[in-house]
Design a protein around this motif. Structure first.
Motif, short mmCIF file in Angstrom:
data_model
loop_
_atom_site.label_atom_id
_atom_site.label_comp_id
_atom_site.label_asym_id
_atom_site.label_seq_id
_atom_site.Cartn_x
_atom_site.Cartn_y
_atom_site.Cartn_z
N GLY A 142 0.86 -1.24 -0.05
CA GLY A 142 0.18 0.03 -0.09
C GLY A 142 0.83 1.19 -0.02
O GLY A 142 2.09 1.30 0.27
N LYS A 143 0.31 2.41 -0.24
CA LYS A 143 0.87 3.65 -0.39
C LYS A 143 1.40 4.13 0.84
O LYS A 143 2.67 4.73 0.87
CB LYS A 143 0.01 4.76 -0.97
N THR A 144 0.99 4.03 2.24
CA THR A 144 1.49 4.23 3.39
C THR A 144 2.60 3.69 3.56
O THR A 144 3.85 4.31 3.93
CB THR A 144 0.25 4.11 4.50
N TYR A 145 3.03 2.49 3.32
CA TYR A 145 4.04 1.71 3.75
C TYR A 145 5.26 2.12 2.57
O TYR A 145 6.26 2.32 3.20
CB TYR A 145 4.14 0.04 3.11
N VAL A 146 4.97 2.24 1.35
CA VAL A 146 5.84 2.86 0.50
C VAL A 146 6.26 4.41 0.97
O VAL A 146 7.62 4.59 0.90
CB VAL A 146 5.38 2.84 -1.11
N ILE A 147 5.63 5.09 1.36
CA ILE A 147 6.08 6.51 1.69
C ILE A 147 6.65 6.63 3.09
O ILE A 147 7.84 7.28 3.20
CB ILE A 147 4.67 7.44 1.80
N GLU A 148 6.31 5.54 4.15
CA GLU A 148 6.94 5.74 5.20
C GLU A 148 8.27 4.96 5.14
O GLU A 148 9.17 5.46 5.86
CB GLU A 148 6.02 5.20 6.40
N GLN A 149 8.23 3.82 4.61
CA GLN A 149 9.09 2.55 4.76
C GLN A 149 10.27 2.74 3.71
O GLN A 149 11.52 2.75 3.87
CB GLN A 149 8.82 1.60 4.88
N ILE A 150 9.92 3.14 2.35
CA ILE A 150 10.62 2.98 1.03
C ILE A 150 11.26 4.60 0.87
O ILE A 150 12.40 4.83 0.94
CB ILE A 150 10.04 2.56 0.01
N LEU A 151 10.31 5.41 0.86
CA LEU A 151 11.01 7.05 0.66
C LEU A 151 11.17 7.59 2.05
O LEU A 151 11.74 8.81 2.02
CB LEU A 151 9.50 7.72 -0.01
N LYS A 152 10.88 7.01 3.29
CA LYS A 152 11.33 7.51 4.55
C LYS A 152 11.00 9.01 4.76
O LYS A 152 11.49 9.80 5.04
CB LYS A 152 12.92 7.62 4.76
N MET A 153 9.45 9.23 4.27
CA MET A 153 9.05 10.40 4.35
C MET A 153 7.76 10.18 5.20
O MET A 153 7.01 9.22 5.03
CB MET A 153 8.95 11.30 3.03
N GLY A 154 7.18 11.22 5.71
CA GLY A 154 5.72 10.93 6.27
C GLY A 154 5.51 12.29 7.24
O GLY A 154 6.49 13.30 7.32
N GLY A 155 4.60 12.34 7.86
CA GLY A 155 4.30 13.27 9.03
C GLY A 155 4.14 14.79 8.04
O GLY A 155 3.12 14.75 7.21
N ARG A 156 5.17 15.86 8.20
CA ARG A 156 4.91 17.16 7.62
C ARG A 156 5.19 16.84 6.19
O ARG A 156 4.94 17.62 5.42
CB ARG A 156 5.89 18.01 8.22
N GLN A 157 6.03 16.02 5.75
CA GLN A 157 6.56 15.44 4.60
C GLN A 157 5.56 14.78 3.74
O GLN A 157 5.77 14.42 2.49
CB GLN A 157 8.04 14.92 4.15
N TRP A 158 4.52 14.60 4.14
CA TRP A 158 3.22 13.47 3.61
C TRP A 158 3.11 14.08 2.18
O TRP A 158 2.92 13.21 1.07
CB TRP A 158 2.44 13.42 4.37
#
Length: 177
Positions: A142-158
């Motif tokens: 899913g998208k959340t996993y790719v953004i958080e674990q692979i792209l190492k972005m999240g939170g303010r950088q979402w």
């Protein structure tokens, strides 16, 4: 069933007839016999009525249980059909655990590679591999996993991460990968 109803109605008619006979102007012995027969008919009427009530209650209970069984059977059949359809038309690919791990590892390696700059173009082959790995992980995790674990972005950088992911997917589609 009909015989119980007929018997109950006959006993009721007999009890009423004997009672009315006892109330009419007849000799005392006839009144005594009529009262006695009315009492016997009334007792038998009560006993037969109890049997009839029990029989009707059993029939109603069996009908309710049969209806519940039919509904349960229908629900189970529907659930089995839905499960079969879900399995047949499921769009989520099922990868073995070792393939998932390999995809994750290769994607993380591509991302962490020092020459991989997300703002500049990289070589076509590594871009294609990166796109295919991202697409596979999107399908599996899913998208959340790719953004958080692979792209190492999240939170303010979402929002920035979603934009980057959209760019990667658009580039892959544009190149026909």
């Amino acid at each position: 069933m009909a015989s119980r109803w007929v018997k109950t109605n006959c006993l009721l008619a007999s009890a009423a007839a004997f009672w009315l006979t006892a109330l009419s102007p007849v000799p005392a012995i006839a009144k005594g016999i009529s009262y006695s027969l009315a009492l016997v008919a009334s007792v038998q009427l009560v006993q037969e009525s109890r049997r009839l009530i029990v029989q009707d209650a059993r029939r109603a209970a069996l009908a309710a249980m049969n209806q519940e069984l039919e509904q349960t059977e229908f629900a189970l059949h529907t659930q089995q059909q839905e499960q079969a359809l879900y399995e047949a038309y499921s769009d989520a690919p099922t990868y073995p655990p070792e393939v998932k791990q390999e995809l994750t590892t290769s994607l993380e390696h591509l991302y962490k590679e020092p020459s991989a700059d997300r703002t500049k173009e990289t070589s076509t082959s590594s871009e294609k591999v990166f796109y295919l790995a991202i697409k596979s992980l999107l399908e599996v995790k899913g998208k959340t996993y790719v953004i958080e674990q692979i792209l190492k972005m999240g939170g303010r950088q979402w929002d920035e991460a979603e934009h980057l992911l959209q760019q990667i997917l658009e580039e892959g589609q544009r190149n026909g990968w």
